[in-house]
Design a protein around this motif. Structure first.
Motif, PDB file in Angstrom:
ATOM      1  N   PRO A 197      -2.936  12.108  15.836  1.00  0.00           N
ATOM      2  CA  PRO A 197      -4.098  11.467  16.759  1.00  0.00           C
ATOM      3  C   PRO A 197      -3.357  10.134  17.288  1.00  0.00           C
ATOM      4  O   PRO A 197      -3.008   9.299  16.476  1.00  0.00           O
ATOM      5  CB  PRO A 197      -5.158  11.251  16.088  1.00  0.00           C
ATOM      6  CG  PRO A 197      -5.312  12.224  15.056  1.00  0.00           C
ATOM      7  CD  PRO A 197      -3.853  12.505  14.713  1.00  0.00           C
ATOM      8  N   ILE A 211      -9.512   7.939  22.347  1.00  0.00           N
ATOM      9  CA  ILE A 211     -10.689   7.267  22.644  1.00  0.00           C
ATOM     10  C   ILE A 211     -10.679   6.773  24.001  1.00  0.00           C
ATOM     11  O   ILE A 211      -9.664   6.078  24.127  1.00  0.00           O
ATOM     12  CB  ILE A 211     -11.085   6.386  21.352  1.00  0.00           C
ATOM     13  CG1 ILE A 211     -11.143   7.145  20.336  1.00  0.00           C
ATOM     14  CG2 ILE A 211     -12.246   5.532  21.904  1.00  0.00           C
ATOM     15  CD1 ILE A 211     -11.476   6.279  19.092  1.00  0.00           C
ATOM     16  N   CYS A 221     -13.734   2.850  13.385  1.00  0.00           N
ATOM     17  CA  CYS A 221     -14.141   3.900  12.382  1.00  0.00           C
ATOM     18  C   CYS A 221     -15.241   3.753  11.236  1.00  0.00           C
ATOM     19  O   CYS A 221     -14.797   2.686  10.493  1.00  0.00           O
ATOM     20  CB  CYS A 221     -12.804   4.610  12.027  1.00  0.00           C
ATOM     21  SG  CYS A 221     -13.043   6.175  11.024  1.00  0.00           S
ATOM     22  N   ARG A 275      -4.256   0.195  14.952  1.00  0.00           N
ATOM     23  CA  ARG A 275      -3.601   1.584  14.529  1.00  0.00           C
ATOM     24  C   ARG A 275      -2.349   1.316  13.747  1.00  0.00           C
ATOM     25  O   ARG A 275      -1.595   2.307  13.028  1.00  0.00           O
ATOM     26  CB  ARG A 275      -3.332   2.378  15.886  1.00  0.00           C
ATOM     27  CG  ARG A 275      -4.617   3.037  16.144  1.00  0.00           C
ATOM     28  CD  ARG A 275      -5.258   4.258  15.205  1.00  0.00           C
ATOM     29  NE  ARG A 275      -4.629   5.261  15.145  1.00  0.00           N
ATOM     30  CZ  ARG A 275      -5.040   6.305  14.495  1.00  0.00           C
ATOM     31  NH1 ARG A 275      -5.852   6.097  13.461  1.00  0.00           N
ATOM     32  NH2 ARG A 275      -4.311   7.497  14.654  1.00  0.00           N
TER      33      ARG A 275
END
Ligand code: SAM
Ligand code: SF4
Length: 444
Positions: A260, A302, A162, A274
């Motif tokens: 998410p 993703i 990201c 994550r």
């Protein structure tokens, strides 16, 4: 009077920033133009989270050159937001007819930069970090009944794919009193729904109060009397029992959560940094559903992250089926220069990623359709948003669970006059991405 047009790419945060850009320009004497071709100032508020948004921006900015060379050389073109922040001076190397470049931390400088460009001075300014919030600037809200309210900016999470922490900086929270006071003003101005915005709302307050205070913020915002509260985005590792309780007990907090997950395989979740496992994610979902029965859940996923095997992808499909999300946003992984994941070499071939993406999209569609079918026959309180984009004789409205409902516009009424009204609708038909309904006698 000079006119302006703002084109927005990307997320809700950018939509909010655009309302502030518009507000700032109107305070400086500009008026809104409804067409890009006739505006004196065109502002591109940009996104660089994925390559496609990046490419679309550069394509559209390039195509505006014709306006300047075709007889309107005084038109000013400004590029701001995430691409401005990331590329700075380099924007002008790629598209030399751009006049102004600004970043994510200095929206407030835009009117002065436009004046500078008009008088031939340098008009590129990108600040390394921010000191203010977009919500502190004047606003020209798109919908008079809805307010975006920023509660944090930036992000401390550093997911390896990201670019957001690079272009938005570290996480900063806005004082609780400032937020509540803004919501009070919005309520006084006729707003019935607010969306609290942050890259990870669950860590709200950690930097200024020493520990997260998102649940307290929800209570304080609910106490303003606002009818509906939504928020985005929640990081699964940080959602607290107190926030789940606020979702369960505060009637104004809508029974909808965007959580998410990004992937279903533990090895990919680790590579993404994550900081939760699929088991922990599923446990969170169980806790949330136990506390808020019937809550609608959506997610981001993703596909094609480097190193993703067929087995990893099957784990994603399995997780999506297990949770049975009501909605999901799905993305093919897009390498972003400067992020740790962009250096990974075991990339997934494009055709393999596309094939996996298509399978996931089919599953998401089927689940969304099944979820919508369960709504048929229900009477729901819906918030009217206005007329449907495709058909002026149809109203668009949202249920508490964030489902879109299309309703025939009653005769003799303008959609505009119903926007922001809470009405009762019976759901009559389910479609994969929306519902069809009809107004019932009772208003809510
Ligand atoms: N802060 C939010 C979160 O953590 O969920 C969302 C941030 S981002 C603007 C929105 C979504 O874009 C992410 O949830 C992720 O699924 C997707 N995304 C971010 N970087 C990406 C990349 N490099 N390639 C593909 N999708 C990406
Ligand atoms: Fe990006 Fe992760 Fe922060 Fe979301 S939590 S903005 S995906 S780094």
């Amino acid at each position: 009077m000079k006119s302006y047009y703002v084109r927005t790419f990307g997320c809700q945060m950018n939509k909010h920033d655009s309302e502030r850009i518009a507000g700032l320009l109107e305070t400086s004497g500009y008026v809104a133009s409804h067409a890009i071709e006739t505006a004196d100032v065109v502002v591109f508020n940009t996104c660089c989270v994925r390559e496609t948004a990046d490419e679309r921006l550069y394509g559209q900015v390039s195509s505006l050159k014709a306006i300047k060379t075709g007889g309107r050389p005084d038109v000013l073109i400004a590029v701001g937001g995430c691409v401005g922040q990331r590329d700075g001076e380099a924007v002008r190397k790629q598209v030399p007819h751009v006049d102004v470049v600004f970043g994510t931390h200095n929206i407030h400088e835009l009117p002065a930069l436009l004046d500078a460009a008009r008088s031939g001075r340098a008009a590129i300014s990108v600040l390394p970090e921010g000191t203010s919030f977009a919500s502190d600037l004047p606003s020209a809200r798109v919908d008079r009944w809805h307010g975006w309210v920023s509660i944090t900016v930036g992000c401390d999470n550093h997911c390896t794919y990201c670019i957001v922490p690079t272009v938005r900086g570290p996480e900063r929270s806005r004082p609780l009193d400032d937020i509540v006071s803004e919501v009070e003003h919005l309520v006084a101005d006729g707003v019935v729904e607010v969306t609290l915005l942050g890259q990870n709302v669950n860590s709200y307050g950690r930097d200024i109060y020493g520990s997260p205070r998102f649940s307290e913020l929800l209570h304080a915002v609910a106490a303003t009397g606002i009818a509906r509260i939504r928020f985005a985005t929640s990081h699964p590792k940080d959602i607290s029992p107190a926030t789940i309780e606020a979702l369960a007990t505060l009637p104004a907090v809508m029974p909808f959560l965007h959580l998410p997950v990004q992937h279903g395989s533990n090895s990919i979740l680790r590579a993404m940094n994550r900081r939760y496992t699929r088991e922990q994610y599923l446990e969170r979902i169980r806790d949330i559903r136990a506390s808020v029965p019937g809550i609608a859940l959506s997610t981001d996923i993703i596909v094609g992250f480097p190193g993703e095997t067929d087995e990893d992808f099957e784990q994603t499909l399995d997780l999506v089926r297990t949770v049975a999300f009501d909605h999901a946003f799905t993305f093919i992984y897009s390498p972003r220069e400067g992020t740790p994941a962009a250096r990974l070499t075991k990339t997934v071939p494009r055709d393999v990623a596309q094939e996996r993406f298509d399978r996931l999209a089919t599953l998401v569609r089927d689940l969304s359709y099944a979820s919508n079918q369960r709504e048929v026959g229900m009477v729901r309180p819906v918030l009217v948003e206005g007329s449907s984009r495709r058909d002026l004789a149809t109203l668009s409205a949202r249920t508490p669970h964030n489902r879109l409902v299309h309703i025939p516009l009653p005769e003799g009424v303008r959609a505009l006059d119903l926007a922001g009204r809470l009405l009762a609708a019976r759901i009559v038909v389910a479609h994969p991405w929306f519902l069809s309904g009809e107004l019932t006698e009772d208003a809510c």
